[in-house]
Design a protein around this motif. Structure first.
Motif, PDB file in Angstrom:
ATOM      1  N   VAL A 172     -30.333 -10.963 -22.361  1.00 30.96           N
ATOM      2  CA  VAL A 172     -30.502  -9.506 -22.463  1.00 30.96           C
ATOM      3  C   VAL A 172     -31.655  -9.042 -21.581  1.00 30.96           C
ATOM      4  O   VAL A 172     -31.510  -8.134 -20.756  1.00 30.96           O
ATOM      5  N   PHE A 173     -32.819  -9.701 -21.710  1.00 28.17           N
ATOM      6  CA  PHE A 173     -33.982  -9.311 -20.900  1.00 28.17           C
ATOM      7  C   PHE A 173     -33.729  -9.584 -19.423  1.00 28.17           C
ATOM      8  O   PHE A 173     -34.077  -8.784 -18.554  1.00 28.17           O
ATOM      9  N   GLY A 174     -33.143 -10.744 -19.142  1.00 29.09           N
ATOM     10  CA  GLY A 174     -32.953 -11.152 -17.751  1.00 29.09           C
ATOM     11  C   GLY A 174     -32.001 -10.230 -17.018  1.00 29.09           C
ATOM     12  O   GLY A 174     -32.281  -9.773 -15.911  1.00 29.09           O
ATOM     13  N   LEU A 175     -30.863  -9.931 -17.657  1.00 25.17           N
ATOM     14  CA  LEU A 175     -29.902  -9.031 -17.016  1.00 25.17           C
ATOM     15  C   LEU A 175     -30.476  -7.620 -16.982  1.00 25.17           C
ATOM     16  O   LEU A 175     -30.287  -6.886 -16.016  1.00 25.17           O
ATOM     17  N   GLY A 176     -31.228  -7.253 -18.026  1.00 24.48           N
ATOM     18  CA  GLY A 176     -31.858  -5.939 -18.062  1.00 24.48           C
ATOM     19  C   GLY A 176     -32.833  -5.773 -16.905  1.00 24.48           C
ATOM     20  O   GLY A 176     -32.838  -4.749 -16.226  1.00 24.48           O
ATOM     21  N   ARG A 222     -29.719  -2.412 -11.950  1.00 20.02           N
ATOM     22  CA  ARG A 222     -30.041  -1.411 -10.935  1.00 20.02           C
ATOM     23  C   ARG A 222     -30.513  -0.111 -11.583  1.00 20.02           C
ATOM     24  O   ARG A 222     -31.114   0.727 -10.950  1.00 20.02           O
ATOM     25  N   ASN A 223     -30.209   0.028 -12.883  1.00 19.38           N
ATOM     26  CA  ASN A 223     -30.563   1.252 -13.596  1.00 19.38           C
ATOM     27  C   ASN A 223     -31.998   1.162 -14.120  1.00 19.38           C
ATOM     28  O   ASN A 223     -32.337   0.291 -14.909  1.00 19.38           O
ATOM     29  N   ARG A 224     -32.828   2.088 -13.664  1.00 21.66           N
ATOM     30  CA  ARG A 224     -34.238   2.046 -14.054  1.00 21.66           C
ATOM     31  C   ARG A 224     -34.428   2.195 -15.561  1.00 21.66           C
ATOM     32  O   ARG A 224     -35.352   1.646 -16.133  1.00 21.66           O
ATOM     33  N   LEU A 225     -33.537   2.975 -16.202  1.00 17.12           N
ATOM     34  CA  LEU A 225     -33.680   3.201 -17.645  1.00 17.12           C
ATOM     35  C   LEU A 225     -33.432   1.917 -18.433  1.00 17.12           C
ATOM     36  O   LEU A 225     -33.764   1.818 -19.604  1.00 17.12           O
ATOM     37  N   ILE A 226     -32.810   0.954 -17.796  1.00 18.75           N
ATOM     38  CA  ILE A 226     -32.634  -0.351 -18.433  1.00 18.75           C
ATOM     39  C   ILE A 226     -33.712  -1.314 -17.955  1.00 18.75           C
ATOM     40  O   ILE A 226     -34.307  -2.050 -18.736  1.00 18.75           O
ATOM     41  N   ARG A 227     -33.980  -1.271 -16.643  1.00 19.08           N
ATOM     42  CA  ARG A 227     -34.882  -2.257 -16.050  1.00 19.08           C
ATOM     43  C   ARG A 227     -36.311  -2.116 -16.574  1.00 19.08           C
ATOM     44  O   ARG A 227     -36.960  -3.107 -16.914  1.00 19.08           O
ATOM     45  N   TRP A 228     -36.800  -0.873 -16.664  1.00 20.93           N
ATOM     46  CA  TRP A 228     -38.203  -0.693 -17.064  1.00 20.93           C
ATOM     47  C   TRP A 228     -38.476  -1.099 -18.512  1.00 20.93           C
ATOM     48  O   TRP A 228     -39.426  -1.847 -18.756  1.00 20.93           O
ATOM     49  N   ALA A 256     -36.879  -3.193 -20.305  1.00 21.73           N
ATOM     50  CA  ALA A 256     -36.746  -4.651 -20.391  1.00 21.73           C
ATOM     51  C   ALA A 256     -38.004  -5.318 -19.840  1.00 21.73           C
ATOM     52  O   ALA A 256     -38.543  -6.255 -20.438  1.00 21.73           O
ATOM     53  N   GLY A 257     -38.496  -4.808 -18.708  1.00 25.06           N
ATOM     54  CA  GLY A 257     -39.707  -5.370 -18.123  1.00 25.06           C
ATOM     55  C   GLY A 257     -40.902  -5.206 -19.045  1.00 25.06           C
ATOM     56  O   GLY A 257     -41.705  -6.117 -19.222  1.00 25.06           O
ATOM     57  N   PHE A 258     -40.971  -4.050 -19.690  1.00 23.98           N
ATOM     58  CA  PHE A 258     -42.092  -3.766 -20.591  1.00 23.98           C
ATOM     59  C   PHE A 258     -42.095  -4.747 -21.770  1.00 23.98           C
ATOM     60  O   PHE A 258     -43.119  -5.365 -22.079  1.00 23.98           O
ATOM     61  N   VAL A 259     -40.965  -4.902 -22.403  1.00 27.41           N
ATOM     62  CA  VAL A 259     -40.874  -5.798 -23.560  1.00 27.41           C
ATOM     63  C   VAL A 259     -41.247  -7.228 -23.151  1.00 27.41           C
ATOM     64  O   VAL A 259     -42.009  -7.918 -23.845  1.00 27.41           O
ATOM     65  N   VAL A 260     -40.730  -7.663 -22.004  1.00 26.53           N
ATOM     66  CA  VAL A 260     -41.024  -9.017 -21.542  1.00 26.53           C
ATOM     67  C   VAL A 260     -42.525  -9.188 -21.319  1.00 26.53           C
ATOM     68  O   VAL A 260     -43.125 -10.185 -21.737  1.00 26.53           O
ATOM     69  N   GLU A 261     -43.152  -8.188 -20.694  1.00 24.40           N
ATOM     70  CA  GLU A 261     -44.592  -8.302 -20.431  1.00 24.40           C
ATOM     71  C   GLU A 261     -45.393  -8.343 -21.722  1.00 24.40           C
ATOM     72  O   GLU A 261     -46.355  -9.105 -21.842  1.00 24.40           O
ATOM     73  N   VAL A 262     -45.002  -7.529 -22.696  1.00 22.92           N
ATOM     74  CA  VAL A 262     -45.717  -7.537 -23.977  1.00 22.92           C
ATOM     75  C   VAL A 262     -45.583  -8.899 -24.645  1.00 22.92           C
ATOM     76  O   VAL A 262     -46.554  -9.478 -25.135  1.00 22.92           O
ATOM     77  N   GLY A 264     -39.798 -17.102 -26.410  1.00 25.26           N
ATOM     78  CA  GLY A 264     -39.152 -17.998 -25.451  1.00 25.26           C
ATOM     79  C   GLY A 264     -38.203 -17.228 -24.548  1.00 25.26           C
ATOM     80  O   GLY A 264     -38.115 -17.486 -23.345  1.00 25.26           O
ATOM     81  N   GLY A 265     -37.513 -16.237 -25.139  1.00 22.25           N
ATOM     82  CA  GLY A 265     -36.555 -15.446 -24.370  1.00 22.25           C
ATOM     83  C   GLY A 265     -37.237 -14.669 -23.252  1.00 22.25           C
ATOM     84  O   GLY A 265     -36.684 -14.498 -22.168  1.00 22.25           O
ATOM     85  N   ALA A 266     -38.466 -14.214 -23.514  1.00 23.32           N
ATOM     86  CA  ALA A 266     -39.196 -13.476 -22.485  1.00 23.32           C
ATOM     87  C   ALA A 266     -39.430 -14.362 -21.266  1.00 23.32           C
ATOM     88  O   ALA A 266     -39.283 -13.928 -20.126  1.00 23.32           O
ATOM     89  N   TYR A 267     -39.776 -15.625 -21.508  1.00 25.47           N
ATOM     90  CA  TYR A 267     -39.950 -16.547 -20.383  1.00 25.47           C
ATOM     91  C   TYR A 267     -38.610 -16.901 -19.755  1.00 25.47           C
ATOM     92  O   TYR A 267     -38.459 -16.947 -18.539  1.00 25.47           O
TER      93      TYR A 267
END
Ligand code: ATP
Ligand code: MG
Lengths: 250, 246
Positions: free
Chosen positions: B40-44, B48-54, B56-62, B100-103
């Motif tokens: 989910v995070f990786g594909l997010g 190409r859609n910023r509303l999905i990408r950002w 996802a990136g935020f959650v992963v960074e947290v 683990g999923g974030a990594y």
């Protein structure tokens, strides 16, 4: 194709192009690097959606539907319908590396045309034999030379029996000694098939052999078009003369 | 009945060994969450859609940017104040899995990005459906790349389950600690626990090697061609980078 314009950002790569290819017609497209030749083929294949204008293939619009005489924008579903009539061979072959030569050809037949495994196999074997790969059916792309890979790619597109085939500089990624075998396959095809073809190439002799019409393209515009005898042997435009001279001196 | 002080490790062995299935179950459950979250995070993040990408990136960074233990305590002690009452088990599995999923999302993103664009374009030109393109063209090229890093993630997960002893889950490390405090002799029980973890890690690597063969076979990467890099790649996941939880 009518009034087709393609922009990337503020850069106009194809400008209000009007281009039509008749059934059976073989069209060669020449022009310098970056002039937009690949873009035209990608537009015709439906890999890019034009910024403006429309494209119709064998009666179907690529990105529009006609309703009450008006053209309305349409989506992927309509594009898939129109793409059935088109096949494309790429500069980089783009074979599926995890499949054998045979599977590369049969899988689309089974999945797209819904042929039985046996019919797909027969058709694929027949085509691969015609492009001279009868003994390499079970080889994977990594085990084939560039020329052989490109011939598999041609067979793979042909198998779906498109009405128009697009060839984008299909020999320019090949070692020089492998160019001939691929050009011969296309030349044979051009002389025997009723398919229309659009061929982007820098091989001038080859182009004059097979083309009914040659289009010289530069900066998103058609500079000159006509029979090979005119455009390639007796060009009127100074831009074409200059381009041909540069190619011959290479 | 011997006095407490006379008891040996042998008396507590069953208690310790019962921690093995618990630890394994925790590892597997968290890994399931890890894989789901990783995709989910990786594909997010590759979207190409910023509303999905950002987001996802935020959650992963947290998740990556704060300690797993802190997240665990937070899920265990703070979430109830917001009315979310998770069992220690659910909280533990969720935190370890999401972490683990974030990594792993980076592995997923990179594996998909490594499939050349020309593959998709050729498939579109052949009029193959989106579902077929994913299943037969993209995944067979992306999944085999993910297996060795997945092996690492799995064994890391085994190691991280020991963290859950901090939130009262009675897995192997929790039991080892409890037994140590009764026996007053850390040596034998911790040595044995170490060996048990090591054996579990070996079993998991064997499982991953099997998985690698299975995935490659499914993907049509036969032993003839695609496997040349296999054994060397595998050694990175074959030796567990093992460490005891605390
Ligand atoms: N996806 C894209 N984004 C931005 N610019 C692009 C993109 N694709 C092509 N271009 C630009 O469009 C122009 C035309 O590209 P195109 O590939 O159609 O040229 P070409 O005539 O095929 O050239 P060549 O002979 O080098 O293959 C180039 O300047 C290229 O940089
Ligand atoms: Mg090009």
């Amino acid at each position: 194709m009518r009034d087709v314009t393609m922009r990337y950002g503020s850069r106009t790569v194809v400008d209000s192009l009007l281009l039509s290819v008749k059934p059976r017609e073989k069209v060669a497209i020449i022009g310098p690097s970056g002039s937009g030749k690949t873009t035209i083929l990608r537009l015709a294949m439906g890999l890019e959606r034009p910024s403006e204008g429309w494209i119709r293939i064998d009666g179907n619009y690529l990105w529009h539907v006609e309703r009450n005489g008006a053209l309305l924008p349409a989506g992927e579903q309509q594009a898939r319908r129109a793409r059935r009539a088109v096949g494309m061979v790429f500069q980089q072959f783009n074979l599926f590396p995890h499949m054998t030569a045979m599977q590369n050809v049969t899988e689309p037949l089974v999945h797209v045309l819904r042929l039985s495994k046996k019919d797909a196999h027969d058709r694929a074997a027949d085509l691969l034999t015609r492009v001279g790969l009868a003994t390499h059916l079970d080889h994977r792309p990594a085990q084939l030379s560039g020329g052989q890979q490109q011939r598999v790619a041609i067979a793979r597109s042909l198998a779906l029996r498109p009405k128009v085939m697009l060839f984008d500089e299909v020999t320019s990624a090949l070692d020089p000694e492998l160019v001939g075998e691929v050009l011969n396959v296309i030349r044979d095809l051009a002389h025997t098939t009723s398919m229309a073809m659009m061929i982007v190439t820098h091989e001038i002799t080859f182009a004059s052999d097979i083309a009914d019409r040659v289009i010289m393209f530069d900066h998103g515009h058609v500079v000159e078009e006509g029979t090979p005898d005119v455009v390639l042997r007796n060009p009127q435009s100074p831009r074409t003369k200059q381009f041909l001279k540069a190619i011959l001196e290479r | 009945m011997r006095y407490l002080a006379e008891r040996t490790l042998g008396d507590y062995l069953p208690l310790l060994l019962q921690g093995i299935p618990i630890t394994l179950e925790l590892t597997l459950a968290s890994t399931v969450v890890l894989v789901a979250a990783g995709f989910v995070f990786g594909l997010g993040r590759g979207s190409r859609n910023r509303l999905i990408r950002w987001p996802a990136g935020f959650v992963v960074e947290v998740l990556r940017g704060s300690s797993a233990i802190a997240q665990l305590f937070w899920a265990f002690y703070v979430l109830p104040y917001f009315g979310v009452e998770l069992s220690p088990l659910a909280a533990g599995i969720a935190v370890l899995g999401l972490n683990g999923g974030a990594y792993f999302s980076e592995v997923v993103r990179a594996a998909f990005a490594s499939v050349p664009k020309g593959q998709t374009e050729a498939a579109i030109a052949l009029n193959l459906s989106a579902w077929f393109r994913l299943r037969r063209i993209i995944l067979p090229q992306a999944l085999p790349i993910m297996v060795p890093p997945f092996g690492n993630a799995l064994i890391d997960m085994l190691k991280f389950t020991a963290l859950l002893s901090l939130v009262t889950i009675q897995e192997l490390a929790y039991r080892a600690d409890a037994i140590r405090s009764v026996l007053e002799d850390a040596g034998p029980v911790y040595s044995l626990t170490l060996l048990i973890y090591f054996a579990m890690a070996l079993a998991l690597s064997a499982l991953v090697q099997w998985l690698e063969v299975a995935v490659n076979r499914w993907a049509g990467r036969s032993t003839r061609t695609g496997r040349k890099a296999g054994p060397q790649e595998r050694s990175t996941s074959g030796v567990p980078r093992w460490a005891f939880g605390r």
